[in-house]
Design an enzyme around this catalytic site. Structure first.
Site, PDB file in Angstrom:
ATOM      1  N   SER A   1       0.686  -1.407  -0.122  1.00 58.21           N
ATOM      2  CA  SER A   1      -0.129   0.064   0.094  1.00 58.21           C
ATOM      3  C   SER A   1       0.688   1.343   0.016  1.00 58.21           C
ATOM      4  O   SER A   1       1.923   1.265   0.338  1.00 58.21           O
ATOM      5  CB  SER A   1      -0.688  -0.028   1.289  1.00 58.21           C
ATOM      6  OG  SER A   1      -1.675   1.219   1.467  1.00 58.21           O
TER       7      SER A   1
ATOM      8  N   TYR B   1      -2.016  -0.573  10.514  1.00 58.39           N
ATOM      9  CA  TYR B   1      -2.193  -0.992   9.102  1.00 58.39           C
ATOM     10  C   TYR B   1      -0.847  -0.661   8.460  1.00 58.39           C
ATOM     11  O   TYR B   1      -0.381  -1.249   7.729  1.00 58.39           O
ATOM     12  CB  TYR B   1      -3.452  -0.401   8.454  1.00 58.39           C
ATOM     13  CG  TYR B   1      -3.671  -0.512   7.057  1.00 58.39           C
ATOM     14  CD1 TYR B   1      -3.732  -1.656   6.375  1.00 58.39           C
ATOM     15  CD2 TYR B   1      -3.327   0.558   6.021  1.00 58.39           C
ATOM     16  CE1 TYR B   1      -3.980  -1.659   4.986  1.00 58.39           C
ATOM     17  CE2 TYR B   1      -3.326   0.645   4.720  1.00 58.39           C
ATOM     18  CZ  TYR B   1      -3.721  -0.832   4.295  1.00 58.39           C
ATOM     19  OH  TYR B   1      -3.773  -1.003   2.824  1.00 58.39           O
TER      20      TYR B   1
ATOM     21  N   LYS C   1       1.900  -2.793   6.613  1.00 63.71           N
ATOM     22  CA  LYS C   1       2.272  -2.850   5.262  1.00 63.71           C
ATOM     23  C   LYS C   1       3.809  -2.354   5.069  1.00 63.71           C
ATOM     24  O   LYS C   1       4.543  -2.738   4.176  1.00 63.71           O
ATOM     25  CB  LYS C   1       1.939  -1.370   4.726  1.00 63.71           C
ATOM     26  CG  LYS C   1       0.150  -1.874   4.409  1.00 63.71           C
ATOM     27  CD  LYS C   1      -0.019  -3.159   3.555  1.00 63.71           C
ATOM     28  CE  LYS C   1      -1.452  -3.617   3.276  1.00 63.71           C
ATOM     29  NZ  LYS C   1      -1.609  -4.534   2.338  1.00 63.71           N
TER      30      LYS C   1
ATOM     31  N   THR D   1     -12.613   0.456  -4.073  1.00 62.46           N
ATOM     32  CA  THR D   1     -13.071  -0.817  -3.213  1.00 62.46           C
ATOM     33  C   THR D   1     -13.629  -0.663  -1.935  1.00 62.46           C
ATOM     34  O   THR D   1     -13.756   0.842  -1.576  1.00 62.46           O
ATOM     35  CB  THR D   1     -11.723  -1.495  -2.914  1.00 62.46           C
ATOM     36  OG1 THR D   1     -10.847  -0.992  -2.015  1.00 62.46           O
ATOM     37  CG2 THR D   1     -10.880  -1.733  -4.357  1.00 62.46           C
TER      38      THR D   1
HETATM   39  N1  LIG Z   1      -8.190  -0.088  -2.235  1.00 58.78           N
HETATM   40  C1  LIG Z   1      -7.355   0.645  -2.203  1.00 58.78           C
HETATM   41  O1  LIG Z   1      -7.141   1.971  -2.304  1.00 58.78           O
HETATM   42  C2  LIG Z   1      -5.890   0.201  -1.547  1.00 58.78           C
HETATM   43  C3  LIG Z   1      -4.958   0.977  -1.367  1.00 58.78           C
HETATM   44  C4  LIG Z   1      -3.583   0.567  -0.972  1.00 58.78           C
HETATM   45  C5  LIG Z   1      -3.699  -0.814  -0.895  1.00 58.78           C
HETATM   46  N2  LIG Z   1      -4.680  -1.729  -0.829  1.00 58.78           N
HETATM   47  C6  LIG Z   1      -4.298  -3.093  -0.518  1.00 58.78           C
HETATM   48  O2  LIG Z   1      -5.067  -3.876  -1.380  1.00 58.78           O
HETATM   49  C7  LIG Z   1      -5.432  -5.167  -0.936  1.00 58.78           C
HETATM   50  C8  LIG Z   1      -6.773  -5.423  -1.354  1.00 58.78           C
HETATM   51  O3  LIG Z   1      -7.913  -4.487  -0.659  1.00 58.78           O
HETATM   52  P1  LIG Z   1      -9.169  -4.025  -1.438  1.00 58.78           P
HETATM   53  O4  LIG Z   1      -8.717  -2.697  -1.565  1.00 58.78           O
HETATM   54  O5  LIG Z   1      -9.311  -4.978  -2.438  1.00 58.78           O
HETATM   55  O6  LIG Z   1     -10.116  -4.298  -0.306  1.00 58.78           O
HETATM   56  P2  LIG Z   1     -11.407  -5.165   0.069  1.00 58.78           P
HETATM   57  O7  LIG Z   1     -12.417  -5.081  -0.994  1.00 58.78           O
HETATM   58  O8  LIG Z   1     -11.703  -5.044   1.472  1.00 58.78           O
HETATM   59  O9  LIG Z   1     -10.677  -6.650  -0.050  1.00 58.78           O
HETATM   60  C9  LIG Z   1     -10.026  -7.178   1.208  1.00 58.78           C
HETATM   61  C10 LIG Z   1      -9.851  -8.733   0.961  1.00 58.78           C
HETATM   62  O10 LIG Z   1      -9.098  -9.154   1.874  1.00 58.78           O
HETATM   63  C11 LIG Z   1      -9.993 -10.053   2.391  1.00 58.78           C
HETATM   64  N3  LIG Z   1      -9.637 -10.646   3.738  1.00 58.78           N
HETATM   65  C12 LIG Z   1      -9.685  -9.493   4.723  1.00 58.78           C
HETATM   66  N4  LIG Z   1      -9.346 -10.110   6.029  1.00 58.78           N
HETATM   67  C13 LIG Z   1      -9.339 -11.465   5.857  1.00 58.78           C
HETATM   68  C14 LIG Z   1      -9.094 -12.644   6.587  1.00 58.78           C
HETATM   69  N5  LIG Z   1      -8.877 -12.394   7.735  1.00 58.78           N
HETATM   70  N6  LIG Z   1      -8.844 -13.727   6.041  1.00 58.78           N
HETATM   71  C15 LIG Z   1      -8.986 -13.906   4.824  1.00 58.78           C
HETATM   72  N7  LIG Z   1      -9.213 -12.839   3.990  1.00 58.78           N
HETATM   73  C16 LIG Z   1      -9.378 -11.663   4.406  1.00 58.78           C
HETATM   74  C17 LIG Z   1     -11.340 -10.110   1.993  1.00 58.78           C
HETATM   75  O11 LIG Z   1     -12.064 -11.226   1.802  1.00 58.78           O
HETATM   76  P3  LIG Z   1     -13.233 -11.853   2.972  1.00 58.78           P
HETATM   77  O12 LIG Z   1     -13.868 -10.710   3.519  1.00 58.78           O
HETATM   78  O13 LIG Z   1     -13.869 -12.857   2.005  1.00 58.78           O
HETATM   79  O14 LIG Z   1     -12.459 -12.550   4.077  1.00 58.78           O
HETATM   80  C18 LIG Z   1     -11.283  -9.365   0.817  1.00 58.78           C
HETATM   81  O15 LIG Z   1     -11.403 -10.141  -0.269  1.00 58.78           O
HETATM   82  C19 LIG Z   1      -5.189  -5.049   0.393  1.00 58.78           C
HETATM   83  O16 LIG Z   1      -4.026  -5.737   1.017  1.00 58.78           O
HETATM   84  C20 LIG Z   1      -5.129  -3.514   0.785  1.00 58.78           C
HETATM   85  O17 LIG Z   1      -4.401  -3.074   2.108  1.00 58.78           O
HETATM   86  C21 LIG Z   1      -5.883  -0.989  -1.183  1.00 58.78           C
END
Ligand SMILES: NC(=O)c1ccc[n+]([C@@H]2O[C@H](COP(=O)([O-])OP(=O)(O)OC[C@H]3O[C@@H](n4cnc5c(N)ncnc54)[C@H](OP(=O)(O)O)[C@@H]3O)[C@@H](O)[C@H]2O)c1
Length: 280
Positions: free
Chosen positions: A155, A168, A172, A203
């Site tokens: 991130s 968080y 990271k 997301t």
């Molecule tokens: N969106 C952004 O702007 C952004 C920016 C920087 C980094 N990121 C990173 O991108 C990655 C994906 O995030 P996203 O934005 O797609 O958010 P999201 O839609 O909330 O997706 C998070 C995913 O992680 C899984 N997850 C969370 N806790 C879990 C657990 N205890 N066990 C198994 N699976 C788990 C969730 O699946 P379940 O709920 O089915 O368990 C979901 O599929 C993350 O690492 C996040 O830090 C996102």
């Protein structure tokens, strides 16, 4: 190092929504065979449909040929026993893992003083402890074949700190330290480690973020609302990975670049600014 996805066995965590779902759909389009993980099995099935469909266990037992996303492996990453068991299962599903995508993550929206130790640990375990354990599980068979790729979705919070995200951002940064060190240990082998640093992607990450007592934050942050479409993020990430990039900033607007630059070279200016507008 150029790697195409055609025919590769790709295990994606956090494939039930957001960036992970989009990475899965794009990988399927490029010919990968997928293992999809997350806790929500129903949502994993929806991802599998986007990836070209799946067969039931019975159909597979009756000899139907596999589809790209037949292998659903739901489990809770925060549970060390569950993740070790899942890793053993993942390794036998297709007899190998070519590419591990450590994408699952949970964010935080609470000051350190208001975050319980349990919530802090849960975030560290889900984002960092699980990444280490899954890496430990898949590395030996990658070493045996001298081939493989581990992709960690970090991130912008892995490149700079931000208020209300102490756990968080720590998780990271820990990912970045762990994987850049492991990358150096594996230099010269056929195993590659790639880091992806998303800025702002549309997301549910902020809605799913945890408050200090573990409750779901439930609000979509403006920066996510106006962020990049996950499908676009996934396309860019796989394009760059296929051409050999190892550190990828994606969905980084001017503000994101400026934040990382200020954090590194002008920490006084950075902290004054980020403490005012509250973060990423
Ligand atoms: N969106 C952004 O702007 C952004 C920016 C920087 C980094 N990121 C990173 O991108 C990655 C994906 O995030 P996203 O934005 O797609 O958010 P999201 O839609 O909330 O997706 C998070 C995913 O992680 C899984 N997850 C969370 N806790 C879990 C657990 N205890 N066990 C198994 N699976 C788990 C969730 O699946 P379940 O709920 O089915 O368990 C979901 O599929 C993350 O690492 C996040 O830090 C996102």
């Amino acid at each position: 190092m150029h790697q195409t996805l055609a025919g590769k066995v790709v295990w994606i965590t956090g494939a039930s929504s957001g960036i992970g779902r989009a990475l899965a759909a794009e990988a399927a389009r490029r010919g990968a065979r997928l293992i999809l993980s997350g806790r929500n099995e129903g949502a994993l099935r929806e991802t599998a449909v986007l990836c070209g469909g799946y067969r039931t266990a019975k159909a597979l037992a009756d000899g139907a040929p596999r589809l790209p996303a037949d292998a659903l492996l739901p489990f809770d990453l925060a549970d060390p026993g569950a993740r070790r068991k899942a890793a053993q299962e993942a390794l036998v599903l297709f007899d190998r893992i070519d590419t591990l995508v450590l994408n699952a993550g949970v964010s935080q929206r609470a000051r350190f003083a208001e975050t319980s130790p349990e919530v802090f640990d849960l975030i560290m375990q889900t984002n960092f402890g699980a990444a280490v354990d899954l890496t430990r599980a898949v590395l030996p068979q990658m070493r045996d074949r001298d081939s493989g790729m581990i992709i960690c979705i970090s991130s912008i919070a892995g490149l700079m700190g931000a208020p209300w995200r102490t756990a968080y951002s720590a998780s990271k940064h820990a990912q970045a330290g762990f994987f850049s060190s492991l990358r150096a240990e594996l230099y010269g082998s056929g195993i590659h480690i790639a880091m992806v640093y998303p800025g702002f992607v549309r997301t549910s990450i902020s809605e799913n973020a945890l408050s200090g007592d573990g409750a779901r934050h439930g609000e979509l942050d403006p920066l996510q609302k106006s962020g990049q479409e996950p499908s676009e993020t996934a396309r860019i990430v796989w394009d760059k990975l296929e051409t050999g990039a190892l550190d990828i900033k994606v969905a980084f607007d001017f503000k994101a670049h400026l934040g990382v630059f200020l954090a590194r070279y002008f920490p006084k200016l950075f902290v004054r600014s980020i403490s005012k507008h509250g973060g990423l």
